[in-house]
Design a protein around this motif. Structure first.
Motif, PDB file in Angstrom:
ATOM      1  N   PHE A 188       4.024  52.483  39.447  1.00  0.00           N
ATOM      2  CA  PHE A 188       5.180  51.803  39.822  1.00  0.00           C
ATOM      3  C   PHE A 188       6.092  51.667  38.448  1.00  0.00           C
ATOM      4  CE2 PHE A 188       3.014  51.062  43.896  1.00  0.00           C
ATOM      5  CZ  PHE A 188       4.051  51.492  44.638  1.00  0.00           C
ATOM      6  N   SER A 189       5.344  51.261  37.564  1.00  0.00           N
ATOM      7  CA  SER A 189       6.153  51.015  36.329  1.00  0.00           C
ATOM      8  C   SER A 189       6.754  51.834  35.726  1.00  0.00           C
ATOM      9  CB  SER A 189       5.206  50.334  35.028  1.00  0.00           C
ATOM     10  OG  SER A 189       4.261  51.456  34.724  1.00  0.00           O
ATOM     11  N   SER A 190       6.400  53.251  36.019  1.00  0.00           N
ATOM     12  CA  SER A 190       7.108  54.421  35.544  1.00  0.00           C
ATOM     13  C   SER A 190       8.470  54.641  36.227  1.00  0.00           C
ATOM     14  CB  SER A 190       6.354  55.867  35.978  1.00  0.00           C
ATOM     15  OG  SER A 190       4.910  55.772  35.508  1.00  0.00           O
ATOM     16  N   LEU A 191       9.018  53.737  37.106  1.00  0.00           N
ATOM     17  CA  LEU A 191      10.187  53.836  37.506  1.00  0.00           C
ATOM     18  C   LEU A 191      11.201  52.968  36.737  1.00  0.00           C
ATOM     19  CD1 LEU A 191       9.601  53.561  41.267  1.00  0.00           C
ATOM     20  CD2 LEU A 191       9.994  55.815  40.032  1.00  0.00           C
ATOM     21  N   MET A 192      10.532  52.408  35.602  1.00  0.00           N
ATOM     22  CA  MET A 192      11.399  51.438  34.865  1.00  0.00           C
ATOM     23  C   MET A 192      11.617  51.868  33.564  1.00  0.00           C
ATOM     24  SD  MET A 192       9.272  47.759  35.548  1.00  0.00           S
ATOM     25  CE  MET A 192      10.528  46.683  34.721  1.00  0.00           C
ATOM     26  N   ASP A 193      12.964  51.460  32.996  1.00  0.00           N
ATOM     27  CA  ASP A 193      13.346  52.039  31.764  1.00  0.00           C
ATOM     28  C   ASP A 193      12.330  51.703  30.553  1.00  0.00           C
ATOM     29  OD1 ASP A 193      15.499  53.030  32.680  1.00  0.00           O
ATOM     30  OD2 ASP A 193      16.976  51.606  32.065  1.00  0.00           O
ATOM     31  N   GLY A 194      12.042  52.693  29.660  1.00  0.00           N
ATOM     32  CA  GLY A 194      11.058  52.428  28.567  1.00  0.00           C
ATOM     33  C   GLY A 194      10.795  50.993  28.014  1.00  0.00           C
ATOM     34  N   TYR A 195      11.950  50.463  27.486  1.00  0.00           N
ATOM     35  CA  TYR A 195      11.999  49.108  27.035  1.00  0.00           C
ATOM     36  C   TYR A 195      11.439  48.319  27.885  1.00  0.00           C
ATOM     37  CZ  TYR A 195      16.368  47.897  28.975  1.00  0.00           C
ATOM     38  OH  TYR A 195      17.470  47.384  29.823  1.00  0.00           O
ATOM     39  N   LEU A 196      11.574  48.290  29.103  1.00  0.00           N
ATOM     40  CA  LEU A 196      11.249  47.300  30.143  1.00  0.00           C
ATOM     41  C   LEU A 196       9.656  47.332  30.573  1.00  0.00           C
ATOM     42  CD1 LEU A 196      14.463  47.183  32.219  1.00  0.00           C
ATOM     43  CD2 LEU A 196      13.559  45.370  30.638  1.00  0.00           C
ATOM     44  N   ARG A 197       9.062  48.540  30.264  1.00  0.00           N
ATOM     45  CA  ARG A 197       7.720  48.876  30.736  1.00  0.00           C
ATOM     46  C   ARG A 197       6.815  48.291  29.877  1.00  0.00           C
ATOM     47  NH1 ARG A 197       9.458  53.876  31.276  1.00  0.00           N
ATOM     48  NH2 ARG A 197       8.309  54.590  29.564  1.00  0.00           N
ATOM     49  N   LEU A 198       5.956  47.396  30.308  1.00  0.00           N
ATOM     50  CA  LEU A 198       4.813  46.767  29.698  1.00  0.00           C
ATOM     51  C   LEU A 198       3.526  47.698  29.453  1.00  0.00           C
ATOM     52  CD1 LEU A 198       5.148  43.014  30.417  1.00  0.00           C
ATOM     53  CD2 LEU A 198       6.153  44.210  28.523  1.00  0.00           C
ATOM     54  N   ASP A 199       3.914  49.010  28.977  1.00  0.00           N
ATOM     55  CA  ASP A 199       2.592  49.930  28.869  1.00  0.00           C
ATOM     56  C   ASP A 199       2.727  50.747  27.572  1.00  0.00           C
ATOM     57  OD1 ASP A 199       4.354  52.072  29.206  1.00  0.00           O
ATOM     58  OD2 ASP A 199       3.894  52.336  31.379  1.00  0.00           O
ATOM     59  N   ASP A 200       1.687  51.699  27.367  1.00  0.00           N
ATOM     60  CA  ASP A 200       1.678  52.359  26.181  1.00  0.00           C
ATOM     61  C   ASP A 200       2.926  53.298  25.854  1.00  0.00           C
ATOM     62  OD1 ASP A 200      -0.586  51.101  25.402  1.00  0.00           O
ATOM     63  OD2 ASP A 200      -1.878  52.740  25.970  1.00  0.00           O
ATOM     64  N   SER A 201       3.666  53.650  27.221  1.00  0.00           N
ATOM     65  CA  SER A 201       4.787  54.490  26.863  1.00  0.00           C
ATOM     66  C   SER A 201       5.932  53.957  26.721  1.00  0.00           C
ATOM     67  CB  SER A 201       4.879  55.437  28.371  1.00  0.00           C
ATOM     68  OG  SER A 201       5.121  54.748  29.237  1.00  0.00           O
ATOM     69  N   GLY A 202       6.116  52.471  26.572  1.00  0.00           N
ATOM     70  CA  GLY A 202       7.107  51.551  26.571  1.00  0.00           C
ATOM     71  C   GLY A 202       7.019  51.031  25.183  1.00  0.00           C
ATOM     72  N   ILE A 203       7.288  49.604  25.278  1.00  0.00           N
ATOM     73  CA  ILE A 203       7.168  48.695  24.174  1.00  0.00           C
ATOM     74  C   ILE A 203       5.511  48.353  23.814  1.00  0.00           C
ATOM     75  CG2 ILE A 203       9.431  47.820  24.599  1.00  0.00           C
ATOM     76  CD1 ILE A 203       8.292  45.404  25.696  1.00  0.00           C
ATOM     77  N   GLY A 204       4.904  48.690  24.646  1.00  0.00           N
ATOM     78  CA  GLY A 204       3.397  48.246  24.617  1.00  0.00           C
ATOM     79  C   GLY A 204       3.134  47.064  25.361  1.00  0.00           C
ATOM     80  N   ALA A 205       1.655  46.942  25.690  1.00  0.00           N
ATOM     81  CA  ALA A 205       1.538  45.913  26.316  1.00  0.00           C
ATOM     82  C   ALA A 205       1.299  44.489  25.779  1.00  0.00           C
ATOM     83  CB  ALA A 205      -0.141  45.967  27.251  1.00  0.00           C
TER      84      ALA A 205
END
Length: 239
Positions: free
Chosen positions: A200-217
Motif C-alpha cells: 500500500f505504501s507504494s501508492l504514495m510519492d517517494g518522499y512520503l514513503r517510510l521505506d527503503d525506496s523513499g526517504i528511509g524508515a
C-alpha cells in the motif's frame, strides 16, 4: 434515499473471483471472458513466467529515490496505461535499458515512459499544452497544430525537490532492484503489470514513503524519543 445492495455468500464469492481473474488476466482476454478451461491454461502458461521474470518500474530522482512507483493503471506518455504495455517476458531482455513497448494497435510507443502528473492532472509544457498533447516518444514534440514546440519541457518540480526533467523512468529486474537496495516485495505475485508496486505504501510519492525506496524508515531511536524533541530533530535532519 441511497439504494443499498446486499450480496449473499455465493454472490460475494463470485465478485471476489471475478476481481481475482481481472487482476491476473488484465487485458489479455481481449474483452471476452475466458472459459474455466482457458483460464486454467492461461495461469499454467503465464504465471511461472510472470513470477520469475517480473519487471519493476519506477520514476526515479537523481538521488535514486523512487518518486513514483508504476502500477497497472499508471499512464504513459503515449496515453495508454502500463497494463496496456508488454509486461510479461518468457526471457528477460539482455540489452539495457529494457524496452516495454505499447501493445495498443497503432501506437508508436516502443517503451513505457511515465508522464509526470500534478495530483490527478497532467502537467503543462513550456508551450502551455499538457503532457497528454505531446508525442509518445522522446523528445515528445507537441502534437497540436500550429504549435512550434520541439520537445516537452516543464517547470514542474517533484516533491523530492528536483525538476521532473531530472527524473527518469527505470525498468529493472528483481536482482537489479535488490542491488540498488530497494524493496522487491513478496515472491510469486501472480497479478499482471504490477510494475513497482509492492504494498500500500507504494501508492504514495517517494518522499512520503517510510521505506527503503523513499526517504528511509525512521530509526528506532527517533520513534522512541519524546515528542517535544522531534521538531528539533527534523530540523537537524534537513540541515
Amino acid at each position: 434515499m441511497t439504494e443499498q445492495f446486499r450480496f449473499d455468500g455465493s454472490a460475494s464469492a463470485s465478485v471476489d473471483a471475478y476481481l481475482e481473474y481481472r487482476r491476473i488476466v488484465g487485458d489479455d482476454d481481449g474483452g471476452r471472458l475466458m472459459s474455466p478451461e482457458e483460464y486454467e491454461r492461461y495461469k499454467r502458461d503465464v504465471l511461472p513466467i510472470r513470477t520469475k521474470n517480473r519487471l519493476y518500474v519506477s520514476w526515479t530522482s537523481p538521488t535514486g529515490m523512487d518518486c513514483k512507483l508504476i502500477g497497472p493503471e499508471t499512464m504513459c506518455f503515449c496515453q495508454h496505461r502500463y497494463k496496456q504495455h508488454k509486461t510479461d517476458f518468457k526471457e528477460l531482455p539482455s540489452s539495457r535499458p529494457i524496452l516495454v513497448n505499447c501493445r495498443v494497435k497503432g501506437c508508436s510507443c516502443f517503451s513505457y515512459t511515465y508522464a509526470p502528473m500534478n495530483g490527478t492532472q497532467s502537467v503543462r509544457c513550456h508551450c502551455k499544452h499538457y503532457a497528454s498533447d505531446h508525442g509518445a516518444m522522446a523528445p515528445h514534440r507537441c502534437t497540436l497544430s500550429a504549435c512550434l514546440c520541439k520537445g516537452f519541457q516543464t517547470s514542474f518540480t517533484c516533491g523530492c525537490g528536483y525538476k521532473s526533467s531530472e527524473h527518469q523512468t527505470v525498468v529493472e529486474t528483481r536482482e537489479e532492484r535488490k542491488e540498488r537496495g530497494h524493496p522487491v516485495g513478496q515472491e510469486g505475485v501472480p497479478y499482471a503489470a504490477m510494475g513497482g508496486l509492492t504494498g500500500f505504501s507504494s501508492l504514495m510519492d517517494g518522499y512520503l514513503r517510510l521505506d527503503d525506496s523513499g526517504i528511509g524508515a525512521p530509526s528506532k531511536e527517533w520513534l522512541e524519543e519524546p515528542r517535544r524533541s522531534r521538531s528539533s530533530t527534523k530540523q537537524q535532519l534537513k540541515s
